[in-house]
Design a protein around this motif. Structure first.
Motif, PDB file in Angstrom:
ATOM      1  N   GLU A  81       0.709  -1.382  -0.025  1.00  0.00           N
ATOM      2  CA  GLU A  81       0.019   0.049  -0.123  1.00  0.00           C
ATOM      3  C   GLU A  81       0.916   1.304   0.130  1.00  0.00           C
ATOM      4  N   ALA A  84       1.925   1.925  -3.621  1.00  0.00           N
ATOM      5  CA  ALA A  84       0.997   2.482  -4.284  1.00  0.00           C
ATOM      6  C   ALA A  84       0.902   3.980  -3.866  1.00  0.00           C
ATOM      7  N   VAL A 114      -5.093   6.925  -1.355  1.00  0.00           N
ATOM      8  CA  VAL A 114      -3.837   7.390  -1.998  1.00  0.00           C
ATOM      9  C   VAL A 114      -3.543   8.799  -2.087  1.00  0.00           C
TER      10      VAL A 114
ATOM     11  N   PHE B 393      -3.698  -8.898  -1.670  1.00  0.00           N
ATOM     12  CA  PHE B 393      -2.708  -8.022  -2.526  1.00  0.00           C
ATOM     13  C   PHE B 393      -3.300  -7.010  -3.443  1.00  0.00           C
ATOM     14  N   LEU B 395      -5.872  -5.307  -3.437  1.00  0.00           N
ATOM     15  CA  LEU B 395      -6.681  -4.303  -2.893  1.00  0.00           C
ATOM     16  C   LEU B 395      -5.510  -3.286  -2.102  1.00  0.00           C
ATOM     17  N   ARG B 396      -4.527  -4.028  -1.311  1.00  0.00           N
ATOM     18  CA  ARG B 396      -3.194  -3.264  -1.024  1.00  0.00           C
ATOM     19  C   ARG B 396      -2.490  -2.518  -2.007  1.00  0.00           C
ATOM     20  N   THR B 397      -2.349  -2.989  -3.639  1.00  0.00           N
ATOM     21  CA  THR B 397      -1.609  -2.246  -4.244  1.00  0.00           C
ATOM     22  C   THR B 397      -2.647  -1.247  -4.802  1.00  0.00           C
ATOM     23  N   ARG B 398      -3.852  -0.906  -4.316  1.00  0.00           N
ATOM     24  CA  ARG B 398      -4.656   0.253  -4.552  1.00  0.00           C
ATOM     25  C   ARG B 398      -4.557   1.055  -3.405  1.00  0.00           C
ATOM     26  N   GLY B 399      -3.684   0.917  -2.547  1.00  0.00           N
ATOM     27  CA  GLY B 399      -3.453   1.702  -1.669  1.00  0.00           C
ATOM     28  C   GLY B 399      -4.139   1.451  -0.142  1.00  0.00           C
ATOM     29  N   LEU B 400      -5.007   0.394   0.024  1.00  0.00           N
ATOM     30  CA  LEU B 400      -5.526  -0.044   1.180  1.00  0.00           C
ATOM     31  C   LEU B 400      -4.618  -0.801   2.189  1.00  0.00           C
ATOM     32  N   ASP B 401      -4.738  -0.530   3.521  1.00  0.00           N
ATOM     33  CA  ASP B 401      -3.833  -1.515   4.402  1.00  0.00           C
ATOM     34  C   ASP B 401      -4.311  -2.786   4.258  1.00  0.00           C
ATOM     35  N   GLU B 402      -3.613  -3.575   5.129  1.00  0.00           N
ATOM     36  CA  GLU B 402      -4.019  -5.117   5.218  1.00  0.00           C
ATOM     37  C   GLU B 402      -5.202  -5.244   5.755  1.00  0.00           C
TER      38      GLU B 402
END
Lengths: 264, 444
Positions: A81, A84, A114, B393, B395-402
């Motif tokens: 995150e 991103a 973001v 993974f 969703l995390r690549t979209r900025g959301l934390d785990e």
């Protein structure tokens, strides 16, 4: 392509990674500068998608050596995150379906998270609605996709458009698009490529991971890299993609083997 | 069965409501000798049957000792509730609404559909005057109480309940809402529902069990659903009982030629719940869809036993059951599919997918496929696990934390089933409840 040399956005040196005790990346070097388009090609199983996921921070892969600096920051030390939020974007080959969560809700959540991470103001649902509809025009997406559940029941092409829509919203400095062309018919390919081209600027960069040369007719790369066996074995200009299209990958593998034999 | 005359069952059978309906509109007590005989037989069965134990195959995973250790009295007088008590459970799409407070029909809170418009929706007690023949034909025809202690006890108490009848060829435009509100602790109630959908009719029934208190109580429900040739019935069962409640329910459905039955069962409440779903194919070319969700935490137990009986050719059944267990909760799914000899060209697919949200949660999933025909397409699968790493993974690549990513995906896992309910306001309300339980505040 560009005469002036942009600043280095991504500097990967000697990157190695393993999954389940098996080495899958065996020393990758790659430098991407602002304003550039790179294509990473290679046969199935060559490590292209693995490289993408390692850079985006997929927890299943263990980085065993090397480094990856993103605008001078140690990318590998960041959570997915945080990567991103820092401006690294991965477009997925197989985007995940999230039933029960409206696409608009998800896109706004991602956008605001973001944005917040970059110290910018968040948009309320109304403001966001106007904003996202503008971006959807770029990809000729029906606004009805805002009300549908994230990727649920989307066709392959619709999922890929939705990925590029997310790229448009998140405004990354480096977008790595993994097999964005797979499953697209020629019209969808043209639209998706048009969207990516529209988002390019002198300040950002795009890395296309693809099996076929087709996409590169629409998004013309400055550099083409060929991966094989977890390494980049050959780098050239856009004409390399055409050569691969004509001759296949066998000769590259052959060349790489004889090069390795000479080195040994 | 050495446990004959189980004290727990004797307790439940000790005081039964008289047959005289308490509805003020009832002019005289009905002369329903067949019902008296039925109750007498059920009383006799209930007095001899045993409470199942974990030694019984059907109850292997669910121990009823916590239930049988608890004593429950009968409901002597149900409180009268104001209309405002209903507000949180109001379903605006519903045309008719049958409200039961602690098992007792509440005429003032109900909106009945009288005979005439193609739909009858009213209390059983009143229907003994008007629908004697229909009731005689259908009551207990599908739900055989003779070998089931809970059904026998329910039948021994039979004096009221909900009756819903869709006339032949009539598509009932609005769902019928059957609302059971529990207000009293320490009592046992025995809800009864009979749905008769005649030829080519179309009907949606929402069976809804809610609670206004946190005490222990037992709801022992029996539902019978007859779907005649060419009819379509959607049956939504919402179990939102209090967290100390016990809920035991059997739903038996007969689906006749070319008819379609779609059930969605949502179990959120109760300390211990057991759903028995029994679908019998009673004609060729039937189509059944069973969707289920158990979303539980704490020390809750939610047990679903389904049995789809393909008795004739060209039947289709499609089942998706999901369990989400947090805390030290225990979910059980036993999905039996029987394809009898002669039930050729049966197409049956069953899936059970479960999510364990903690190391102490526990799920038993047991598919049970028995096939005696040779030209069939049957599949089943059971998957128990945690959220897919790839999904988190993404969703995390979209900025959301785990944590946010996991909560949203857990919500989405449940929302898939909730979304199959064909009533919009119910979907929205349940999604809000599921959001709360899964902690996915980010998308609230």
């Amino acid at each position: 392509m560009s005469a002036s040399v942009g600043k280095v956005l991504l500097a990967v040196k000697g990157l190695t990674a393993a999954v389940g005790g098996r080495n899958v990346l065996k020393g990758i070097d790659l430098t991407v500068r602002a304003g550039e388009v790179h294509a990473i090609m290679g046969p199935n199983g060559s490590g292209k998608s693995t490289f993408s996921k390692v850079l985006a921070g997929h927890p299943v892969y263990e980085v065993t050596g090397g480094e990856a600096l993103f605008d001078g920051v140690d990318l590998l030390a960041l959570t997915p995150e945080a990567r991103a939020r820092a401006g690294f974007f991965l477009g997925f080959q197989y985007p995940v379906e999230v039933p029960g969560v409206a696409n608009a809700q998800f896109l706004r959540l991602a956008y605001n998270t973001v944005r917040g991470g970059r110290g910018k103001d968040e948009l309320d649902p109304l403001e966001f609605d106007d904003f996202v509809r503008e971006k959807m025009k770029l990809l000729e997406m029906d606004p009805a996709f805002l009300d549908r559940s994230v990727n649920e029941g989307f066709s392959g092409g619709e999922k890929k458009r939705n990925e590029i829509l997310q790229m448009a919203l998140l405004e990354p400095r480096l977008a790595l698009l993994d097999e964005t062309d797979s499953g697209l018919d020629i019209d969808a390919l043209r639209i998706v490529a048009g969207g990516v081209n529209h988002l390019r600027s002198a300040d950002n960069a795009v890395v296309l991971v693809t099996h076929y040369q087709r996409l590169l007719n629409y998004i013309v790369p400055d550099f083409v890299h060929v991966m094989d066996g977890g390494r980049i074995v050959l780098t050239g200009g856009k004409e390399l993609a055409l050569e691969l299209e004509a001759r296949g990958y066998d000769w590259v593998e052959e060349a790489a083997r004889s090069k390795a034999a000479r080195a040994a | 069965m050495n446990d004959v005359g189980h004290p727990f069952l004797r307790g439940l059978l000790a005081r039964r409501s008289p047959l005289t309906p308490t509805t003020p509109t009832a002019p005289t007590a009905p002369s329903v000798s067949w019902l008296l005989a039925l109750r007498a037989e059920a009383l006799e069965r209930g007095s001899t049957l045993a409470v199942p134990t974990t030694r019984d195959e059907d109850w292997r995973f669910t121990d009823l000792v916590p239930l049988t250790r608890t004593g429950f009295g009968p409901v002597t007088a149900a409180p009268s509730l104001g209309a405002d008590a209903l507000a949180p459970f109001h379903i605006p799409e519903a045309g008719a609404r049958l409200v039961f407070v602690d098992g007792c029909f509440s005429a003032p809170l109900s909106v009945i559909a009288a005979q005439g418009g193609g739909l009858f929706a009213g209390s059983l007690a009143a229907a003994f005057h008007t629908h004697d023949e229909l009731l005689h034909t259908h009551l207990t025809r599908l739900a055989d109480f003779r070998d089931d202690a809970f059904m026998a006890v329910n039948t021994a108490h039979l004096h009221d309940g909900a009756l819903i009848v869709a006339e032949a060829g009539h598509a009932v435009p609005q769902p019928v809402h059957v609302l059971h509100i529990s207000t009293l602790a320490d009592v046992a109630i025995h809800p009864r529902l009979l749905v008769v959908a005649y030829r080519d009719s179309d009907l949606t029934v929402i069976e809804d069990h809610v609670s206004l208190h946190h005490g222990a109580c037992l709801s022992n429900a029996v539902s019978e659903i007859a779907v005649a040739a060419g009819a379509r019935v959607r049956h939504i069962k919402l179990q939102r009982a209090g967290k100390a409640a016990f809920h035991v329910a059997t739903t038996t459905t007969h689906v006749e030629r070319d008819a379609r039955y779609h059930a969605v069962g949502i179990a959120l409440g109760a300390r211990l719940s057991r759903e028995n779903l029994h679908v019998v194919q009673a004609g060729t070319g039937t189509d059944c869809q069973l969707d289920g969700l158990a979303l539980i935490g704490g020390r809750q137990i939610a047990d679903t036993h389904s049995f789809v009986d393909h008795a004739l050719p060209d039947g289709t059944s499609c089942q998706l059951h999901k369990c989400i267990a947090a805390g030290a909760a225990h979910a059980v799914f036993n999905g039996r599919v029987l394809v009898r000899e002669g039930a050729q060209r049966t197409n049956s697919a069953q899936q059970c997918r479960s999510l364990l949200l903690s190391g102490k949660a526990h799920i038993d999933a047991k598919p049970q496929l028995e096939i005696f025909a040779d030209d069939v397409k049957c599949s089943h699968g059971a998957a128990i696990g945690q959220l897919e790493a790839d999904e988190v993974f993404y969703l995390r690549t979209r900025g959301l934390d785990e944590v946010a990513a996991r909560n949203i995906l857990t919500y989405a896992f449940a929302a898939e089933i909730v979304g199959r309910i064909p009533v919009r306001s119910v979907v929205e309300r349940l999604r809000a409840e599921v959001l709360q339980q899964t902690g996915a505040r980010e998308i609230a």
